[in-house]
Structure formats: structure tokens, C-alpha cells
Design a protein around this motif. Structure first.
Motif, short mmCIF file in Angstrom:
data_model
loop_
_atom_site.label_atom_id
_atom_site.label_comp_id
_atom_site.label_asym_id
_atom_site.label_seq_id
_atom_site.Cartn_x
_atom_site.Cartn_y
_atom_site.Cartn_z
N ILE A 1 6.73 35.41 25.56
CA ILE A 1 7.46 34.29 26.15
C ILE A 1 8.71 34.75 26.89
O ILE A 1 9.37 33.93 27.54
CB ILE A 1 7.86 33.25 25.08
N SER A 2 9.04 36.04 26.80
CA SER A 2 10.29 36.47 27.44
C SER A 2 10.22 37.90 27.98
O SER A 2 11.27 38.49 28.25
CB SER A 2 11.45 36.37 26.43
N TYR A 3 9.01 38.42 28.19
CA TYR A 3 8.88 39.78 28.74
C TYR A 3 8.85 39.67 30.26
O TYR A 3 7.94 39.05 30.82
CB TYR A 3 7.60 40.43 28.22
N PRO A 4 9.82 40.26 30.97
CA PRO A 4 9.93 40.02 32.41
C PRO A 4 9.08 40.91 33.29
O PRO A 4 9.11 40.77 34.52
CB PRO A 4 11.42 40.26 32.67
N ARG A 5 8.34 41.82 32.70
CA ARG A 5 7.55 42.77 33.47
C ARG A 5 6.06 42.44 33.38
O ARG A 5 5.62 41.73 32.48
CB ARG A 5 7.80 44.19 32.98
N VAL A 62 21.05 42.74 32.30
CA VAL A 62 19.71 42.24 32.57
C VAL A 62 18.71 43.17 31.90
O VAL A 62 18.65 44.36 32.22
CB VAL A 62 19.44 42.16 34.09
N THR A 63 17.93 42.64 30.96
CA THR A 63 17.00 43.49 30.22
C THR A 63 15.94 44.07 31.15
O THR A 63 15.53 43.43 32.12
CB THR A 63 16.33 42.72 29.07
N THR A 64 15.51 45.27 30.85
CA THR A 64 14.56 46.08 31.61
C THR A 64 15.07 46.38 33.02
O THR A 64 14.34 46.93 33.84
CB THR A 64 13.14 45.46 31.71
N GLY A 65 16.30 46.01 33.33
CA GLY A 65 16.87 46.30 34.63
C GLY A 65 16.40 45.40 35.75
O GLY A 65 16.72 45.63 36.92
N GLY A 66 15.66 44.35 35.43
CA GLY A 66 15.18 43.45 36.47
C GLY A 66 13.97 42.66 36.01
O GLY A 66 13.82 42.36 34.82
N THR A 67 13.08 42.31 36.94
CA THR A 67 11.91 41.51 36.61
C THR A 67 10.81 41.72 37.63
O THR A 67 11.08 42.06 38.79
CB THR A 67 12.27 40.01 36.57
N ASP A 68 9.56 41.53 37.18
CA ASP A 68 8.40 41.51 38.07
C ASP A 68 7.87 40.09 38.22
O ASP A 68 6.93 39.87 38.98
CB ASP A 68 7.25 42.35 37.49
N THR A 69 8.44 39.15 37.48
CA THR A 69 7.83 37.84 37.33
C THR A 69 8.81 36.74 37.70
O THR A 69 9.77 36.96 38.43
CB THR A 69 7.34 37.65 35.88
N ASP A 111 10.29 49.42 23.72
CA ASP A 111 11.17 50.57 23.59
C ASP A 111 12.62 50.11 23.63
O ASP A 111 13.01 49.36 24.53
CB ASP A 111 10.90 51.55 24.73
N PRO A 112 13.45 50.52 22.66
CA PRO A 112 14.82 50.01 22.60
C PRO A 112 15.67 50.41 23.80
O PRO A 112 16.66 49.73 24.12
CB PRO A 112 15.38 50.61 21.30
N GLU A 113 15.32 51.47 24.48
CA GLU A 113 16.10 51.92 25.62
C GLU A 113 15.67 51.23 26.92
O GLU A 113 16.48 50.68 27.65
CB GLU A 113 16.00 53.44 25.77
N SER A 114 14.37 51.26 27.19
CA SER A 114 13.87 50.71 28.46
C SER A 114 13.59 49.21 28.39
O SER A 114 13.59 48.52 29.41
CB SER A 114 12.59 51.43 28.87
N GLY A 115 13.32 48.70 27.19
CA GLY A 115 12.92 47.31 27.05
C GLY A 115 11.47 47.06 27.39
O GLY A 115 11.02 45.91 27.38
N LEU A 116 10.72 48.11 27.70
CA LEU A 116 9.31 47.98 28.07
C LEU A 116 8.41 48.11 26.84
O LEU A 116 8.79 48.74 25.84
CB LEU A 116 8.94 49.05 29.10
N ILE A 117 7.24 47.51 26.91
CA ILE A 117 6.30 47.59 25.79
C ILE A 117 6.03 49.03 25.45
O ILE A 117 5.75 49.87 26.32
CB ILE A 117 4.99 46.85 26.14
N ASP A 118 6.09 49.35 24.16
CA ASP A 118 5.85 50.70 23.66
C ASP A 118 4.35 50.85 23.40
O ASP A 118 3.85 50.53 22.33
CB ASP A 118 6.65 50.93 22.37
#
Length: 417
Positions: A184-188, A315-322, A156-163
């Protein structure tokens, strides 16, 4: 009397220095580079001395095409034992019914997964490269893009999360033979259950490319793809902290197909020294110390993300889980390539990456290596401040470099070497 061990330690180059001083000098220079700069490449880590010892062992001499008990070469009695140990440890560590530990790399593992499940021309749904997909997820420069018909989903272009709505719509429209989840670059964290649901709906295989999070999975710091995916592809380095190589995990019903896809279809003999080093890494990853490490990697990544955001980076997606995060340096007035150059001059090593916007690149960085060195959240936050200083002001590079040198000096990856 035979010499049992001619080196003083796993990082010693005494023997090499006498035989080939030119190469010994290169090795020592690389060790100095690694230990005096900050290794922030998300795909890199420091292996243990035990892993390095296995990599430099006499198992490097042995040809072992085939599998334990069914080799094409004689003299494999002991390497058979080593491979069985690696397989058993991988199965226990990840709760998998079957493990293949022979793949030479993560890309080799993905190739074998495709070979086991697909035929040339089949349609595959995977994350698009501009959104974080890997070369093996359909790049026209890669075997995947040449042999299969890839359709790309995105974020999603706004949240950066998988649509996930887009994933479902594309799956219904294209009816892929396989769906690939991984980046290779999804932080969630990846929602493997959601991908499994879509795969079941359209009758597709689900392939999890878990090259990045598999080490976090081993340490209980990320959800496991094993209960959901038909085949899991992974690397044994990165957060898992083993030798550079790949592996595959699957259920018993696909075991023979996966094994035959690795050998003899996509590669020849296993690198038995690397297989043994994988066994060492799996053993290390099954310890409470590794569990604590994996959780600290995530805590450090989150501390780094907060620090970078406070310094004004996006920072994309506002942070990271990983263990990884991606940032856009544009708010500091520079593009990603310029920023990477300034950071390199300041002793901070990382990569650029695609961001989910047309023709925009960002920076990808991770905390696996610095956590191995013993750094915690305080150091991660300081790294964020140094990062921003170096990006903002090219003239600050020398000052930041000195502070980086002091920081790495306090946290050597191989104490005493």
C-alpha cells in the motif's frame, strides 16, 4: 409517459434535496470539501460523470446472484449483458484470460484469491505490515492473520527497496503455499518476474495485490503482473478512476475456482450498478486519453517528490516510479501525525503510513486525483512547496489554505457543476 431521467446531471441533488434535504446538504458539503481542498490520498481519485451516472442507475435495484447465464434470480437478461461487457473489457484491457468483476472491494478480492488457492493454516509469504503490507497480508486484526500463517518480508533499510534475497531465503525456509507481492505504500515498480522465479522454486502460487498500480498498468505506465501471477487482485478505483470495488484476473485454469471463491463462497449478489460502472471505467481506460493521463500521474509524482526533497523532507527510496510516494517529515522538526494535522488545516488531505524503521511513521501521498483535475508538473512542484510551508510553520496554515483554494478553483474536477 415514464420519466427517463429525473436529474439534471450526475452530480445534481435536486431530487434528493426535495426528498431528504438533510442528506442533500451533506452531499453538497462533501462535494465542496473535495473540490476546494487538495486530494492527495494515494488511494483516492475523481470518477468521471459517466461512472457516477452508472452508479446512480436503476441497475442498483437488481438482485443478480451468480454469473451471466446462470443467475439465481429472474429478470437478469440485461444485467447479464452489462457484466459480460465489463468482463470482456477487463480481459482486453489487461490481457487476461479470465476476469471476475464482482468483488465488492480490494479486500474482498484478496479474500477470494486466498479462498481459491489456500486452506486455513497454510503458510503465506507477504510484505510485512511495518514495511508497507496491507491488512490482508497477515494483520492479526484481519481474516488473513487469523486464518493463515503469514511470514513477512521487508525492504532493505538503506535503499528502501524490496530485499529479494530475503524473500528467497524466507521462501526456502518456510515453503509457503502462496507468495503475495504488492504493497500500500511501496513507491517503486514491483519486480514480478523475480517473485515468479522464487514462487516456482518453492512450488508456491503467486498472488499479485495490484490494488495501487493497476490503473498505471492499464495506461501502460507500470509493468503488468498478469503474465507472472497466478491470480491478480485489484481495485477499480484509485488510479484506474472507476467506482469503489474490486476485481480478479487469472488464467483459464483457475477461472472456475476464482469465480466460486467470489460467489457463493465469500459474498452474495453482485452490485450490478457498480459492475456497470466498472465497465464504463474499463472503457475509459482503454483510450489514448487515459494512457496520457497515467503517464502524467507518474510525471507529477516525480515532480512532487523532487519538490519535497528540495524542501528538506526525506523521500523514501529517493523518489517514485508510480503515483505515490512516502516521506518522513522529521527533518522539518515534526512527526507524521502533527504534520498531517497541519496539512489538513491548510487544505491538503493525505494519510500517515508505516515506514520501515521501528515505531516510525511517515506521510503517504499520491497524484492521481490532482492529475485528473488537470494539474501538471508545475502545479505538483508548487504543491510540494506549499506542503513544506504548512508543515514547517503552523501559523502559515491560513495563508497556504487560501492558495490551495485558488489552485483548486483553477482546476475543478467537474467543470460546470
Amino acid at each position: 409517459m415514464p420519466v427517463a431521467h429525473t436529474l439534471e446531471g450526475p452530480l445534481s441533488v435536486d431530487v434528493l434535496g426535495r426528498q431528504d434535504p438533510e442528506l442533500a446538504e451533506i452531499l453538497l458539503a462533501e462535494l465542496a470539501r473535495q473540490t476546494t481542498t487538495l486530494q492527495l490520498i494515494a488511494a483516492e481519485n475523481f470518477t468521471s460523470p459517466a461512472v457516477l451516472a452508472a452508479l446512480g442507475s436503476p441497475l442498483a435495484n437488481k438482485y443478480a446472484e451468480g454469473y451471466p447465464g446462470a443467475r439465481h434470480h429472474g429478470g437478469c437478461e440485461l444485467v447479464d449483458v452489462a457484466e459480460r461487457v465489463a468482463v470482456d473489457r477487463a480481459k482486453a484491457l489487461f490481457g487476461a484470460e479470465h476476469a471476475n468483476v464482482q468483488s465488492h472491494s480490494g479486500s474482498s478480492a484478496v479474500l477470494a484469491a486466498y479462498a481459491a488457492l489456500l486452506r486455513p493454516g497454510d503458510t503465506v509469504l507477504a510484505m510485512g505490515l511495518p514495511h508497507g503490507g496491507h491488512l490482508t497480508h497477515g494483520s492479526p486484526a484481519n481474516f488473513s492473520g487469523r486464518w493463515f500463517d503469514f511470514v513477512g518480508y521487508g525492504v532493505d533499510p538503506e535503499s528502501g527497496l524490496i530485499d529479494h534475497d530475503q524473500v528467497r531465503a524466507l521462501a526456502r525456509s518456510h515453503r509457503p503455499k502462496a507468495i503475495v507481492c504488492g504493497s500500500i505504500s511501496y513507491p517503486r515498480h514491483i519486480d514480478y518476474a523475480a517473485f515468479r522465479e522464487v514462487a516456482d522454486e518453492v512450488g508456491a502460487y503467486l498472488v499479485a495485490d495490484a490494488a495501487h498500480p493497476i490503473g498505471l498498468v492499464a495506461g501502460g505506465a507500470a509493468p503488468s503482473p498478469v503474465p507472472y501471477a497466478d491470480v491478480v487482485c485489484a481495485t477499480t478505483h484509485k488510479v484506474l478512476r472507476g467506482p469503489r470495488g474490486g476485481m480478479l484476473l487469472c488464467g483459464s485454469e483457475l477461472a472456475e475456482r476464482v469465480d466460486r471463491a467470489v460467489f457463493p463462497f465469500t459474498q452474495g449478489g453482485a452490485q450490478m450498478h457498480t459492475v456497470a460502472a466498472k465497465a464504463v471505467a474499463f472503457g475509459e481506460a482503454a483510450t489514448p486519453a487515459f494512457t496520457a493521463y497515467a503517464h502524467q500521474v507518474v510525471a507529477n509524482a516525480r515532480a512532487l517528490a523532487r519538490s519535497l526533497a528540495a524542501e528538506g523532507l526525506l523521500v523514501t527510496t529517493g523518489g517514485t516510479d508510480t503515483h505515490l510516494l512516502t516521506v518522513d517529515p522529521a527533518p522539518l522538526g515534526v512527526d507524521a501525525r502533527t504534520a498531517r494535522g497541519r496539512l489538513a488545516a491548510a487544505g491538503m488531505v493525505l494519510d500517515t503510513c508505516a515506514l520501515p524503521h521501528p515505531d516510525v511513521r511517515g506521510l503517504r501521498l499520491g497524484t492521481a486525483a490532482v492529475t485528473t483535475q488537470g494539474m501538471g508538473e508545475t502545479e505538483a512542484a508548487r504543491i510540494g512547496a506549499l506542503f513544506a510551508t504548512a508543515v514547517r510553520d503552523e501559523s502559515a496554515g491560513r495563508r497556504v489554505r487560501e492558495e490551495v483554494r485558488n489552485l483548486t478553483g483553477r482546476f475543478p474536477p467537474y467543470p460546470g457543476q
